[in-house]
Design a protein around this motif. Structure first.
Motif, PDB file in Angstrom:
ATOM      1  N   ALA A 101     -28.190 -36.207  31.197  1.00 36.08           N
ATOM      2  CA  ALA A 101     -26.987 -36.844  31.745  1.00 36.08           C
ATOM      3  C   ALA A 101     -25.752 -36.591  30.887  1.00 36.08           C
ATOM      4  O   ALA A 101     -24.629 -36.625  31.387  1.00 36.08           O
ATOM      5  N   THR A 102     -25.959 -36.287  29.608  1.00 41.20           N
ATOM      6  CA  THR A 102     -24.823 -36.097  28.698  1.00 41.20           C
ATOM      7  C   THR A 102     -24.837 -34.763  27.951  1.00 41.20           C
ATOM      8  O   THR A 102     -24.070 -34.584  27.011  1.00 41.20           O
TER       9      THR A 102
ATOM     10  N   TYR B 270     -25.010 -15.136  19.217  1.00 44.22           N
ATOM     11  CA  TYR B 270     -26.403 -14.699  19.289  1.00 44.22           C
ATOM     12  C   TYR B 270     -27.325 -15.659  18.530  1.00 44.22           C
ATOM     13  O   TYR B 270     -28.392 -16.002  18.986  1.00 44.22           O
ATOM     14  N   ASN B 271     -26.892 -16.110  17.361  1.00 37.57           N
ATOM     15  CA  ASN B 271     -27.730 -16.986  16.540  1.00 37.57           C
ATOM     16  C   ASN B 271     -27.566 -18.462  16.876  1.00 37.57           C
ATOM     17  O   ASN B 271     -28.241 -19.294  16.277  1.00 37.57           O
ATOM     18  N   THR B 272     -26.676 -18.822  17.790  1.00 36.95           N
ATOM     19  CA  THR B 272     -26.461 -20.231  18.130  1.00 36.95           C
ATOM     20  C   THR B 272     -26.996 -20.572  19.514  1.00 36.95           C
ATOM     21  O   THR B 272     -26.759 -21.649  20.018  1.00 36.95           O
ATOM     22  N   SER B 273     -27.694 -19.654  20.121  1.00 39.32           N
ATOM     23  CA  SER B 273     -28.165 -19.846  21.483  1.00 39.32           C
ATOM     24  C   SER B 273     -29.591 -20.397  21.460  1.00 39.32           C
ATOM     25  O   SER B 273     -30.431 -19.876  20.730  1.00 39.32           O
ATOM     26  N   PRO B 274     -29.950 -21.458  22.187  1.00 38.16           N
ATOM     27  CA  PRO B 274     -29.075 -22.230  23.060  1.00 38.16           C
ATOM     28  C   PRO B 274     -28.211 -23.213  22.264  1.00 38.16           C
ATOM     29  O   PRO B 274     -28.576 -23.623  21.174  1.00 38.16           O
ATOM     30  N   LEU B 275     -27.112 -23.565  22.846  1.00 31.76           N
ATOM     31  CA  LEU B 275     -26.135 -24.445  22.215  1.00 31.76           C
ATOM     32  C   LEU B 275     -25.954 -25.673  23.089  1.00 31.76           C
ATOM     33  O   LEU B 275     -25.757 -25.553  24.299  1.00 31.76           O
ATOM     34  N   SER B 276     -26.015 -26.849  22.496  1.00 37.29           N
ATOM     35  CA  SER B 276     -25.834 -28.091  23.251  1.00 37.29           C
ATOM     36  C   SER B 276     -24.374 -28.511  23.231  1.00 37.29           C
ATOM     37  O   SER B 276     -23.725 -28.474  22.182  1.00 37.29           O
ATOM     38  N   VAL B 277     -23.867 -28.894  24.392  1.00 38.58           N
ATOM     39  CA  VAL B 277     -22.502 -29.373  24.530  1.00 38.58           C
ATOM     40  C   VAL B 277     -22.568 -30.782  25.111  1.00 38.58           C
ATOM     41  O   VAL B 277     -23.213 -31.009  26.138  1.00 38.58           O
ATOM     42  N   THR B 278     -21.911 -31.722  24.449  1.00 38.48           N
ATOM     43  CA  THR B 278     -21.900 -33.101  24.924  1.00 38.48           C
ATOM     44  C   THR B 278     -20.826 -33.272  25.992  1.00 38.48           C
ATOM     45  O   THR B 278     -19.689 -32.819  25.816  1.00 38.48           O
ATOM     46  N   ILE B 279     -21.208 -33.913  27.100  1.00 38.15           N
ATOM     47  CA  ILE B 279     -20.275 -34.203  28.192  1.00 38.15           C
ATOM     48  C   ILE B 279     -20.335 -35.701  28.481  1.00 38.15           C
ATOM     49  O   ILE B 279     -21.238 -36.400  28.002  1.00 38.15           O
ATOM     50  N   SER B 280     -19.397 -36.189  29.273  1.00 34.83           N
ATOM     51  CA  SER B 280     -19.459 -37.578  29.727  1.00 34.83           C
ATOM     52  C   SER B 280     -20.652 -37.730  30.659  1.00 34.83           C
ATOM     53  O   SER B 280     -21.015 -36.799  31.378  1.00 34.83           O
ATOM     54  N   SER B 281     -21.253 -38.878  30.654  1.00 38.73           N
ATOM     55  CA  SER B 281     -22.478 -39.112  31.410  1.00 38.73           C
ATOM     56  C   SER B 281     -22.287 -38.891  32.914  1.00 38.73           C
ATOM     57  O   SER B 281     -21.287 -39.310  33.500  1.00 38.73           O
ATOM     58  N   VAL B 282     -23.271 -38.195  33.505  1.00 37.50           N
ATOM     59  CA  VAL B 282     -23.301 -37.952  34.949  1.00 37.50           C
ATOM     60  C   VAL B 282     -24.688 -38.311  35.478  1.00 37.50           C
ATOM     61  O   VAL B 282     -25.658 -38.359  34.722  1.00 37.50           O
ATOM     62  N   ASN B 283     -24.775 -38.543  36.766  1.00 39.21           N
ATOM     63  CA  ASN B 283     -26.058 -38.729  37.428  1.00 39.21           C
ATOM     64  C   ASN B 283     -26.595 -37.328  37.712  1.00 39.21           C
ATOM     65  O   ASN B 283     -26.063 -36.614  38.557  1.00 39.21           O
ATOM     66  N   THR B 284     -27.652 -36.934  37.016  1.00 35.04           N
ATOM     67  CA  THR B 284     -28.144 -35.558  37.147  1.00 35.04           C
ATOM     68  C   THR B 284     -28.690 -35.253  38.540  1.00 35.04           C
ATOM     69  O   THR B 284     -28.778 -34.093  38.928  1.00 35.04           O
ATOM     70  N   ALA B 285     -29.023 -36.291  39.303  1.00 35.30           N
ATOM     71  CA  ALA B 285     -29.482 -36.070  40.682  1.00 35.30           C
ATOM     72  C   ALA B 285     -28.318 -35.757  41.612  1.00 35.30           C
ATOM     73  O   ALA B 285     -28.513 -35.280  42.730  1.00 35.30           O
ATOM     74  N   LYS B 286     -27.089 -36.028  41.134  1.00 36.33           N
ATOM     75  CA  LYS B 286     -25.899 -35.810  41.957  1.00 36.33           C
ATOM     76  C   LYS B 286     -24.860 -34.981  41.215  1.00 36.33           C
ATOM     77  O   LYS B 286     -23.654 -35.189  41.374  1.00 36.33           O
ATOM     78  N   ALA B 287     -25.311 -34.046  40.404  1.00 36.40           N
ATOM     79  CA  ALA B 287     -24.380 -33.219  39.631  1.00 36.40           C
ATOM     80  C   ALA B 287     -24.953 -31.816  39.473  1.00 36.40           C
ATOM     81  O   ALA B 287     -26.155 -31.609  39.585  1.00 36.40           O
ATOM     82  N   PHE B 288     -24.048 -30.872  39.228  1.00 35.99           N
ATOM     83  CA  PHE B 288     -24.466 -29.499  38.969  1.00 35.99           C
ATOM     84  C   PHE B 288     -23.487 -28.846  38.009  1.00 35.99           C
ATOM     85  O   PHE B 288     -22.334 -29.265  37.893  1.00 35.99           O
ATOM     86  N   ALA B 289     -23.962 -27.829  37.318  1.00 35.11           N
ATOM     87  CA  ALA B 289     -23.140 -27.090  36.368  1.00 35.11           C
ATOM     88  C   ALA B 289     -23.004 -25.655  36.834  1.00 35.11           C
ATOM     89  O   ALA B 289     -23.948 -25.078  37.381  1.00 35.11           O
ATOM     90  N   ILE B 290     -21.826 -25.095  36.626  1.00 31.71           N
ATOM     91  CA  ILE B 290     -21.584 -23.703  36.993  1.00 31.71           C
ATOM     92  C   ILE B 290     -20.860 -22.979  35.861  1.00 31.71           C
ATOM     93  O   ILE B 290     -20.193 -23.603  35.040  1.00 31.71           O
ATOM     94  N   ILE B 291     -21.013 -21.670  35.845  1.00 38.55           N
ATOM     95  CA  ILE B 291     -20.261 -20.825  34.919  1.00 38.55           C
ATOM     96  C   ILE B 291     -19.053 -20.288  35.675  1.00 38.55           C
ATOM     97  O   ILE B 291     -19.196 -19.670  36.725  1.00 38.55           O
TER      98      ILE B 291
ATOM     99  N   SER C 166     -17.387 -16.381  24.885  1.00 38.46           N
ATOM    100  CA  SER C 166     -17.013 -17.712  25.351  1.00 38.46           C
ATOM    101  C   SER C 166     -17.468 -17.883  26.785  1.00 38.46           C
ATOM    102  O   SER C 166     -17.286 -16.996  27.608  1.00 38.46           O
ATOM    103  N   ILE C 167     -18.072 -19.036  27.058  1.00 36.10           N
ATOM    104  CA  ILE C 167     -18.457 -19.391  28.424  1.00 36.10           C
ATOM    105  C   ILE C 167     -17.520 -20.486  28.907  1.00 36.10           C
ATOM    106  O   ILE C 167     -17.381 -21.521  28.260  1.00 36.10           O
ATOM    107  N   SER C 168     -16.877 -20.245  30.026  1.00 40.35           N
ATOM    108  CA  SER C 168     -16.074 -21.267  30.682  1.00 40.35           C
ATOM    109  C   SER C 168     -16.978 -21.933  31.721  1.00 40.35           C
ATOM    110  O   SER C 168     -17.553 -21.258  32.567  1.00 40.35           O
ATOM    111  N   TRP C 169     -17.128 -23.254  31.640  1.00 39.11           N
ATOM    112  CA  TRP C 169     -18.075 -23.965  32.489  1.00 39.11           C
ATOM    113  C   TRP C 169     -17.432 -25.173  33.165  1.00 39.11           C
ATOM    114  O   TRP C 169     -16.388 -25.658  32.728  1.00 39.11           O
ATOM    115  N   THR C 170     -18.070 -25.620  34.237  1.00 42.18           N
ATOM    116  CA  THR C 170     -17.630 -26.821  34.951  1.00 42.18           C
ATOM    117  C   THR C 170     -18.864 -27.614  35.374  1.00 42.18           C
ATOM    118  O   THR C 170     -19.856 -27.033  35.799  1.00 42.18           O
ATOM    119  N   VAL C 171     -18.768 -28.925  35.255  1.00 48.75           N
ATOM    120  CA  VAL C 171     -19.806 -29.836  35.762  1.00 48.75           C
ATOM    121  C   VAL C 171     -19.144 -30.670  36.862  1.00 48.75           C
ATOM    122  O   VAL C 171     -18.103 -31.281  36.645  1.00 48.75           O
TER     123      VAL C 171
END
Length: 94
Positions: free
Chosen positions: A68-69, A24-45, A85-90
Motif C-alpha cells: 500500500a505504501t 544496476y547495483n540498486t535494483s530493485p529499489l523501494s520508493v515510499t508513496i502515500s498509502s493506496v488501496n492496492t485492490a483499487k490502484a495500479f502503477a505505470i511507467i 531514471s524511471i518516471s512513474w505514476t500510481v
C-alpha cells in the motif's frame, strides 16, 4: 480485471507521480508513496531516461505496487553499469 468504463464511472481518487534513479547495483529499489488501496490502484511507467550510449528499450524497466505504501522499481538488462531514471505514476480509483 478492471476496465476503462469502471475507471470513468467510479472516478479517480488519487494520482501520485515521481522520477527515481535506478542503477544496476540498486535494483530493485523501494520508493515510499502515500498509502493506496492496492485492490483499487495500479502503477505505470511513463518513460525512462538513460545515458546516451544505452539503448533505453533494452533496459526492461519494471514498476510494481508491492504494498500500500511501496513501489518496487527494477531493471533487467545487459548493461553492467547502466543507470537510468524511471518516471512513474500510481493511480488509485474509488
Amino acid at each position: 480485471m478492471s476496465t476503462l468504463t469502471q475507471f470513468v464511472s467510479t472516478g479517480i481518487k488519487s494520482v501520485q507521480s515521481g522520477t527515481t534513479v535506478v542503477g544496476y547495483n540498486t535494483s530493485p529499489l523501494s520508493v515510499t508513496i502515500s498509502s493506496v488501496n492496492t485492490a483499487k490502484a495500479f502503477a505505470i511507467i511513463n518513460g525512462i531516461d538513460a545515458a546516451t550510449n544505452v539503448n533505453a528499450a533494452a533496459l526492461y524497466p519494471k514498476v510494481v505496487l508491492s504494498s500500500a505504501t511501496t513501489l518496487a522499481l527494477s531493471q533487467t538488462n545487459f548493461y553492467n553499469s547502466a543507470t537510468f531514471s524511471i518516471s512513474w505514476t500510481v493511480v488509485e480509483y474509488y
